[in-house]
Design a protein around this motif. Structure first.
Motif, PDB file in Angstrom:
ATOM      1  N   MET A   1     -13.974 -16.099   9.355  1.00 10.94           N
ATOM      2  CA  MET A   1     -14.318 -17.498   9.629  1.00 10.94           C
ATOM      3  C   MET A   1     -13.184 -18.397   9.148  1.00 10.94           C
ATOM      4  O   MET A   1     -12.814 -18.366   7.973  1.00 10.94           O
ATOM      5  CB  MET A   1     -15.613 -17.867   8.902  1.00 10.94           C
ATOM      6  CG  MET A   1     -16.195 -19.193   9.320  1.00 10.94           C
ATOM      7  SD  MET A   1     -16.926 -19.113  10.970  1.00 10.94           S
ATOM      8  CE  MET A   1     -17.609 -20.761  11.084  1.00 10.94           C
ATOM      9  N   ARG A   2     -12.591 -19.165  10.065  1.00  8.49           N
ATOM     10  CA  ARG A   2     -11.486 -20.030   9.680  1.00  8.49           C
ATOM     11  C   ARG A   2     -11.980 -21.233   8.887  1.00  8.49           C
ATOM     12  O   ARG A   2     -13.055 -21.767   9.135  1.00  8.49           O
ATOM     13  CB  ARG A   2     -10.749 -20.510  10.927  1.00  8.49           C
ATOM     14  CG  ARG A   2     -10.044 -19.402  11.684  1.00  8.49           C
ATOM     15  CD  ARG A   2      -9.067 -19.966  12.687  1.00  8.49           C
ATOM     16  NE  ARG A   2      -9.690 -20.716  13.750  1.00  8.49           N
ATOM     17  CZ  ARG A   2     -10.063 -20.198  14.921  1.00  8.49           C
ATOM     18  NH1 ARG A   2      -9.904 -18.908  15.153  1.00  8.49           N
ATOM     19  NH2 ARG A   2     -10.583 -20.961  15.859  1.00  8.49           N
ATOM     20  N   ASP A  37     -19.650 -27.238   5.892  1.00  7.47           N
ATOM     21  CA  ASP A  37     -18.621 -26.452   5.222  1.00  7.47           C
ATOM     22  C   ASP A  37     -17.256 -26.917   5.691  1.00  7.47           C
ATOM     23  O   ASP A  37     -16.647 -26.330   6.581  1.00  7.47           O
ATOM     24  CB  ASP A  37     -18.832 -24.959   5.534  1.00  7.47           C
ATOM     25  CG  ASP A  37     -17.848 -24.078   4.795  1.00  7.47           C
ATOM     26  OD1 ASP A  37     -17.290 -24.549   3.789  1.00  7.47           O
ATOM     27  OD2 ASP A  37     -17.628 -22.928   5.226  1.00  7.47           O
ATOM     28  N   VAL A  38     -16.757 -27.993   5.096  1.00  6.49           N
ATOM     29  CA  VAL A  38     -15.467 -28.553   5.465  1.00  6.49           C
ATOM     30  C   VAL A  38     -14.708 -28.936   4.201  1.00  6.49           C
ATOM     31  O   VAL A  38     -15.288 -29.432   3.238  1.00  6.49           O
ATOM     32  CB  VAL A  38     -15.638 -29.779   6.401  1.00  6.49           C
ATOM     33  CG1 VAL A  38     -16.532 -30.829   5.768  1.00  6.49           C
ATOM     34  CG2 VAL A  38     -14.290 -30.359   6.784  1.00  6.49           C
ATOM     35  N   GLU A  39     -13.409 -28.675   4.207  1.00  8.46           N
ATOM     36  CA  GLU A  39     -12.557 -28.993   3.067  1.00  8.46           C
ATOM     37  C   GLU A  39     -11.807 -30.285   3.366  1.00  8.46           C
ATOM     38  O   GLU A  39     -11.191 -30.429   4.424  1.00  8.46           O
ATOM     39  CB  GLU A  39     -11.569 -27.850   2.824  1.00  8.46           C
ATOM     40  CG  GLU A  39     -10.873 -27.917   1.490  1.00  8.46           C
ATOM     41  CD  GLU A  39     -10.335 -26.563   1.056  1.00  8.46           C
ATOM     42  OE1 GLU A  39      -9.109 -26.409   1.007  1.00  8.46           O
ATOM     43  OE2 GLU A  39     -11.150 -25.665   0.780  1.00  8.46           O
ATOM     44  N   GLU A 207      -6.113 -15.234  13.909  1.00  2.00           N
ATOM     45  CA  GLU A 207      -7.485 -15.714  14.035  1.00  2.00           C
ATOM     46  C   GLU A 207      -8.001 -16.364  12.755  1.00  2.00           C
ATOM     47  O   GLU A 207      -8.912 -17.198  12.791  1.00  2.00           O
ATOM     48  CB  GLU A 207      -8.408 -14.572  14.449  1.00  2.00           C
ATOM     49  CG  GLU A 207      -8.296 -14.201  15.908  1.00  2.00           C
ATOM     50  CD  GLU A 207      -8.597 -15.369  16.834  1.00  2.00           C
ATOM     51  OE1 GLU A 207      -9.584 -16.089  16.587  1.00  2.00           O
ATOM     52  OE2 GLU A 207      -7.829 -15.582  17.787  1.00  2.00           O
ATOM     53  N   ASN A 208      -7.429 -15.996  11.626  1.00  2.00           N
ATOM     54  CA  ASN A 208      -7.879 -16.553  10.349  1.00  2.00           C
ATOM     55  C   ASN A 208      -7.126 -17.813   9.942  1.00  2.00           C
ATOM     56  O   ASN A 208      -7.450 -18.426   8.928  1.00  2.00           O
ATOM     57  CB  ASN A 208      -7.751 -15.503   9.244  1.00  2.00           C
ATOM     58  CG  ASN A 208      -8.800 -14.418   9.360  1.00  2.00           C
ATOM     59  OD1 ASN A 208      -9.903 -14.666   9.839  1.00  2.00           O
ATOM     60  ND2 ASN A 208      -8.464 -13.213   8.944  1.00  2.00           N
ATOM     61  N   ASP A 232      -9.236 -26.573  14.302  1.00  2.00           N
ATOM     62  CA  ASP A 232      -9.981 -26.320  13.057  1.00  2.00           C
ATOM     63  C   ASP A 232     -10.047 -27.525  12.135  1.00  2.00           C
ATOM     64  O   ASP A 232     -10.399 -27.397  10.955  1.00  2.00           O
ATOM     65  CB  ASP A 232      -9.331 -25.143  12.313  1.00  2.00           C
ATOM     66  CG  ASP A 232      -9.228 -23.911  13.187  1.00  2.00           C
ATOM     67  OD1 ASP A 232     -10.256 -23.505  13.760  1.00  2.00           O
ATOM     68  OD2 ASP A 232      -8.116 -23.370  13.329  1.00  2.00           O
ATOM     69  N   GLY A 233      -9.731 -28.699  12.677  1.00  2.00           N
ATOM     70  CA  GLY A 233      -9.785 -29.901  11.865  1.00  2.00           C
ATOM     71  C   GLY A 233      -8.672 -30.845  12.237  1.00  2.00           C
ATOM     72  O   GLY A 233      -8.078 -30.738  13.318  1.00  2.00           O
ATOM     73  N   GLY A 234      -8.365 -31.788  11.346  1.00  2.00           N
ATOM     74  CA  GLY A 234      -7.381 -32.793  11.682  1.00  2.00           C
ATOM     75  C   GLY A 234      -6.508 -33.203  10.511  1.00  2.00           C
ATOM     76  O   GLY A 234      -6.927 -33.144   9.354  1.00  2.00           O
ATOM     77  N   LEU A 235      -5.283 -33.589  10.836  1.00  2.00           N
ATOM     78  CA  LEU A 235      -4.397 -34.278   9.897  1.00  2.00           C
ATOM     79  C   LEU A 235      -4.437 -35.739  10.321  1.00  2.00           C
ATOM     80  O   LEU A 235      -3.885 -36.111  11.355  1.00  2.00           O
ATOM     81  CB  LEU A 235      -2.981 -33.713   9.967  1.00  2.00           C
ATOM     82  CG  LEU A 235      -1.932 -34.390   9.083  1.00  2.00           C
ATOM     83  CD1 LEU A 235      -2.313 -34.321   7.611  1.00  2.00           C
ATOM     84  CD2 LEU A 235      -0.549 -33.770   9.310  1.00  2.00           C
ATOM     85  N   ILE A 236      -5.107 -36.554   9.523  1.00  2.00           N
ATOM     86  CA  ILE A 236      -5.474 -37.907   9.927  1.00  2.00           C
ATOM     87  C   ILE A 236      -4.529 -38.926   9.296  1.00  2.00           C
ATOM     88  O   ILE A 236      -4.315 -38.909   8.084  1.00  2.00           O
ATOM     89  CB  ILE A 236      -6.924 -38.225   9.505  1.00  2.00           C
ATOM     90  CG1 ILE A 236      -7.875 -37.062   9.845  1.00  2.00           C
ATOM     91  CG2 ILE A 236      -7.387 -39.532  10.131  1.00  2.00           C
ATOM     92  CD1 ILE A 236      -7.914 -36.690  11.304  1.00  2.00           C
TER      93      ILE A 236
END
Length: 253
Positions: A1-2, A37-39, A207-208, A232-236
């Motif tokens: 799970m990434r 589940d987010v960092e 994949e990881n 898998d997310g963002g650099l905001i």
């Protein structure tokens, strides 16, 4: 799970008092509203790091990042900050190779490779940025351009080191312009990056690996972007300077 990651790059914004106010607001909102589940990574200016770290201490979801590090261990480099200095004040992530650093400070692939090495030696997680300008996008060579950035600065790493990298794809034509890559464009490029990595390091490493989108991500488009298979997310950037907007982006998974 990434790992799902949303990182806020404040760039050269906010006085210390403004930065601490923003941090406090984000801490309260994340603590009250985010259950997924987010960092979360906050990357304020260097002068904020120590005090921002105090405010986020004990908040499991929020981690401290820096916007850059020097490519030397130490020495007569006035105005620069080394990777071990960052580690000494609690930094966990460091942004390397942002398009503004490449453009304004002419940072080379070789220089960025040295920064990555020093970050890893000091147990920092590099958020390695890559992305193409408008003319490269328009001439259709953007995949080759971005893959060359990654290969030239990262493919010297052994599997165990490479696995610690986070990639941030930032289409330069969509940074600070109000333009955003469509979700299809973002997914296409993220998938290309993942495939390129798989060719060198294998499917498991690829994949990881978390690959973030870094081009004008906002609350009104984050959910669609984050729903893409390989995003898998963002650099905001700009939206990370507004606590409500940033928190809403974090909640978009």
């Amino acid at each position: 799970m990434r790992k799902k990651i949303v990182a806020g790059n404040w760039k050269m914004n906010n006085t210390l008092d403004e930065g601490l106010k923003l941090t406090s607001e984000i801490v309260n909102m994340i603590s009250d509203e985010v259950r997924g589940d987010v960092e979360v990574v906050l990357a304020p200016p260097f002068i904020h790091l120590t005090q921002v770290n105090k405010l986020i201490s004990g908040v499991d979801k929020i981690h401290l990042g820096a916007q850059n590090c020097n490519d030397n261990i130490q020495g007569a480099y006035t105005g620069e900050v080394s990777a071990n200095m960052l580690a000494s004040v609690g930094v966990e992530y460091v942004i390397i190779g942002h398009s503004e650093r490449r453009e304004y400070f002419k940072e080379s692939h070789k220089q960025l490779a040295k920064k990555v090495d020093l970050a890893l030696e000091n147990n920092l997680t590099p958020i390695f940025c890559c992305g193409e300008p408008l003319e490269v996008r328009e001439n259709g060579l953007f995949e080759e351009y971005v893959c060359n950035q990654i290969g030239d600065s990262l493919f010297h790493l052994h599997d165990d080191k490479f696995s610690k990298i986070v990639i941030a794809y930032e289409p330069i034509w969509a940074i600070g312009t109000g333009k955003t890559a469509s979700s299809d464009q973002a997914q296409e490029m993220h998938a290309t990056i993942r495939e390129f990595i798989a060719e060198r390091y294998g499917g498991q490493v690829s994949e990881n690996m978390s690959i973030l989108y870094g081009g004008s991500c906002k609350p009104d488009n984050a959910k669609e972007l984050f729903a893409c298979k390989d995003v898998d997310g963002g650099l905001i950037g700009g939206a990370s300077l507004k606590s409500r907007d940033f928190t809403d982006i974090v909640k978009s998974f």
